[in-house]
Design a protein around this motif. Structure first.
Motif, mmCIF file in Angstrom:
data_model
loop_
_atom_site.group_PDB
_atom_site.id
_atom_site.type_symbol
_atom_site.label_atom_id
_atom_site.label_comp_id
_atom_site.label_asym_id
_atom_site.label_seq_id
_atom_site.Cartn_x
_atom_site.Cartn_y
_atom_site.Cartn_z
ATOM 1 N N LEU A 114 0.926 -0.885 0.145
ATOM 2 C CA LEU A 114 -0.185 0.180 0.037
ATOM 3 C C LEU A 114 0.731 1.338 -0.233
ATOM 4 C CD1 LEU A 114 -2.908 -0.945 2.793
ATOM 5 C CD2 LEU A 114 -3.001 -0.887 0.157
ATOM 6 N N ASN A 157 1.271 4.656 1.362
ATOM 7 C CA ASN A 157 0.737 5.674 1.966
ATOM 8 C C ASN A 157 1.064 7.285 1.791
ATOM 9 O OD1 ASN A 157 -0.233 6.413 4.536
ATOM 10 N ND2 ASN A 157 1.386 5.850 5.711
ATOM 11 N N ARG A 211 -11.020 5.747 1.968
ATOM 12 C CA ARG A 211 -9.919 6.204 1.158
ATOM 13 C C ARG A 211 -8.442 4.504 0.735
ATOM 14 N NH1 ARG A 211 -5.400 8.683 1.052
ATOM 15 N NH2 ARG A 211 -5.929 9.881 2.205
ATOM 16 N N HIS A 212 -8.455 5.098 2.554
ATOM 17 C CA HIS A 212 -7.877 3.479 3.048
ATOM 18 C C HIS A 212 -8.293 1.865 2.433
ATOM 19 C CE1 HIS A 212 -4.957 5.747 5.544
ATOM 20 N NE2 HIS A 212 -4.265 6.245 4.354
ATOM 21 N N ARG A 237 -10.536 1.176 0.488
ATOM 22 C CA ARG A 237 -10.388 0.968 -1.302
ATOM 23 C C ARG A 237 -8.994 1.109 -1.663
ATOM 24 N NH1 ARG A 237 -13.804 5.571 -0.499
ATOM 25 N NH2 ARG A 237 -11.972 6.831 -1.541
ATOM 26 N N GLU A 238 -8.404 1.816 -1.494
ATOM 27 C CA GLU A 238 -6.765 1.076 -1.953
ATOM 28 C C GLU A 238 -6.399 -0.091 -1.390
ATOM 29 O OE1 GLU A 238 -4.758 4.822 -0.111
ATOM 30 O OE2 GLU A 238 -5.605 6.144 -1.598
ATOM 31 N N LYS A 247 -8.276 -2.394 -3.650
ATOM 32 C CA LYS A 247 -7.030 -2.668 -5.350
ATOM 33 C C LYS A 247 -6.049 -3.327 -4.792
ATOM 34 C CE LYS A 247 -7.308 1.154 -8.169
ATOM 35 N NZ LYS A 247 -6.945 2.149 -8.419
ATOM 36 N N ALA A 248 -5.499 -2.947 -4.098
ATOM 37 C CA ALA A 248 -4.567 -3.780 -4.098
ATOM 38 C C ALA A 248 -4.165 -4.858 -3.637
ATOM 39 C CB ALA A 248 -3.377 -2.933 -2.624
ATOM 40 N N SER A 275 -7.600 -3.815 -11.247
ATOM 41 C CA SER A 275 -7.306 -2.519 -10.188
ATOM 42 C C SER A 275 -6.974 -1.410 -11.349
ATOM 43 C CB SER A 275 -6.224 -2.511 -9.465
ATOM 44 O OG SER A 275 -4.519 -2.601 -9.461
ATOM 45 N N THR A 330 -9.173 11.429 -4.568
ATOM 46 C CA THR A 330 -9.267 10.557 -3.398
ATOM 47 C C THR A 330 -9.392 10.871 -2.231
ATOM 48 O OG1 THR A 330 -7.117 10.267 -3.509
ATOM 49 C CG2 THR A 330 -8.476 9.088 -4.879
#
Length: 393
Positions: free
Chosen positions: A227, A229, A274-275, A277-278, A281-282, A330, A384
């Motif tokens: 991720l 950050n 947001r975290h 959703r990310e 995706k990851a 993604s 985002t």
């Protein structure tokens, strides 16, 4: 693949049939005696090619069937819930409920309601999805277009102040204005579905209740996720993990800690959404990587972990969904947030007030499968962050 192989085998078979020619009398003692024609050997060779081609086609068919049966076995181990509240209803009651639900506007497009449940204190996992079974820290509408080439993750903030309709399983619950995550607490998945459908006017095809604690095992089965950050921060609870700025490789426990944090950030829940959703995706990137797909042991562990971590509606099929969306990656996902006006105090409670006009335009686009056009007209919607900012800045 089996059908393609069979067609190739058919062509090979046809090529093996010699064209009809006029009979030529055998010329014994001619100059060609040193290169005798052996039709039986050629016939055996052609027959062997046909047999080999047919055998390969059969084996490929068996592999495909075995894969299908394997996915079906995974499907059978997934927990299911009455996501639409129809169990025990009469035909008349079901017809009445169906009449108030949004109708399908575009055939082929699919809408999934993803509910992230914080069920750490839930002793009985079979109660997932029922009233009072944890909280919904994440409410995401996943829209997949009719071509199955693009997908949109639309977060609905848990403090979004909306009208909660009566519960389909207990009409005494709901029927008042409240934060949208109250629907799950009051009436479980059925009321959460009804609340989202009432607010968005988008028909929900399937529901996936994600147990974030269970996804700790999913992440570990994939060997962790990466991720990126954008803000260094430290979690507010033990073991007080520090997440530096930049790419963080996180195991299951760390990833779960990462997506739960919100109090450190100026925009609180928006950073957490947001975290989340990310993270999804990851997770998708890692799941469809060749490292996972080509490793049967890792793929098997991943799928079994997913089956343990989710609760779905009665019609959901992991096998069919995986096949239908097999080409999505993604890079095909766009992250959005349901439009809001901003925070407000209602009955001494902090809530987020929706922006009815902009929200209606977005969800009309979802229902009509024209989200790409809506984004082209609202490019700022894909930003985002909201108020943004990092802890201590």
């Amino acid at each position: 693949m089996a059908n393609e192989t069979q067609r190739k085998t058919y062509r090979i078979g046809r090529a093996a049939v010699p064209a009809q020619k006029a009979a030529v009398p055998e010329q014994r003692g001619s100059a060609d005696d040193s290169l005798p024609v052996k039709p039986k050997r050629r016939h055996r060779r052609r027959l062997m090619l046909i047999v080999i081609g047919s055998t390969i086609a059969l084996l490929l068919g068996l592999v495909a069937a075995g894969t299908y049966l394997y996915y079906r076995s995974i499907d059978s181990n997934i927990r299911r819930t009455d996501a639409f509240g129809t169990t025990g209803q009469s035909h008349a009651e079901q017809a009445q409920q169906e009449a108030i639900r949004p109708q399908v506007e575009v055939v082929g497009a699919k809408n999934f309601l993803l509910l992230g449940s914080d069920s750490r204190d839930l002793d009985d996992p079979d109660r997932r999805g029922s009233a009072g079974a944890g909280r919904t820290d994440a409410i995401i509408l996943l829209h997949v277009d009719a071509n199955h080439g693009k997908a949109y993750l639309i977060s609905l903030p848990r403090d979004l102040y909306v009208h909660i309709p009566p519960s389909p399983t207990n009409p005494r619950q709901g029927n008042r204005d409240a934060k949208i995550n109250a629907a799950f607490a009051w009436g479980g998945v059925p009321l959460a579905v009804r609340a989202v459908e009432a607010y968005t006017s988008v028909r929900i095809d399937h529901v996936v209740l994600v147990d974030f604690a269970g996804f700790q095992q999913v992440t570990d089965a994939l060997g962790g996720v990466d991720l990126n950050n954008d803000c260094a921060f430290t979690s507010i609870a033990e073991p007080y993990r520090h997440f530096p700025e930049g790419v963080n490789h996180l195991n299951g426990a760390a990833a779960l800690d990462y997506v739960r944090q919100r109090q450190q950030f100026p925009d609180s829940d928006f950073t957490r959404m947001r975290h989340q959703r990310e993270f999804l995706k990851a997770l998708l990137d890692k799941a469809i990587s060749t490292d996972t797909l080509r490793n049967p042991i890792k793929l098997n562990a991943f799928l079994k972990s997913v089956a343990k971590a989710i609760t779905v509606d009665k019609e959901f099929s992991l096998a069919d969904t995986a096949f239908a969306f097999r080409n999505l990656s993604s890079s095909d996902l766009t992250m959005l947030v349901s439009p809001i006006r901003g925070p407000a105090m209602v009955n001494k409670e902090s809530v987020l007030m929706p922006d009815p006009t902009r929200a209606k335009a977005l969800f009309d686009a979802v229902a009509k499968d024209t989200v790409a056009d809506w984004i082209a007209q609202n490019p700022q919607a894909t930003t985002t962050t909201t108020t943004g900012g990092c802890p201590g800045r």
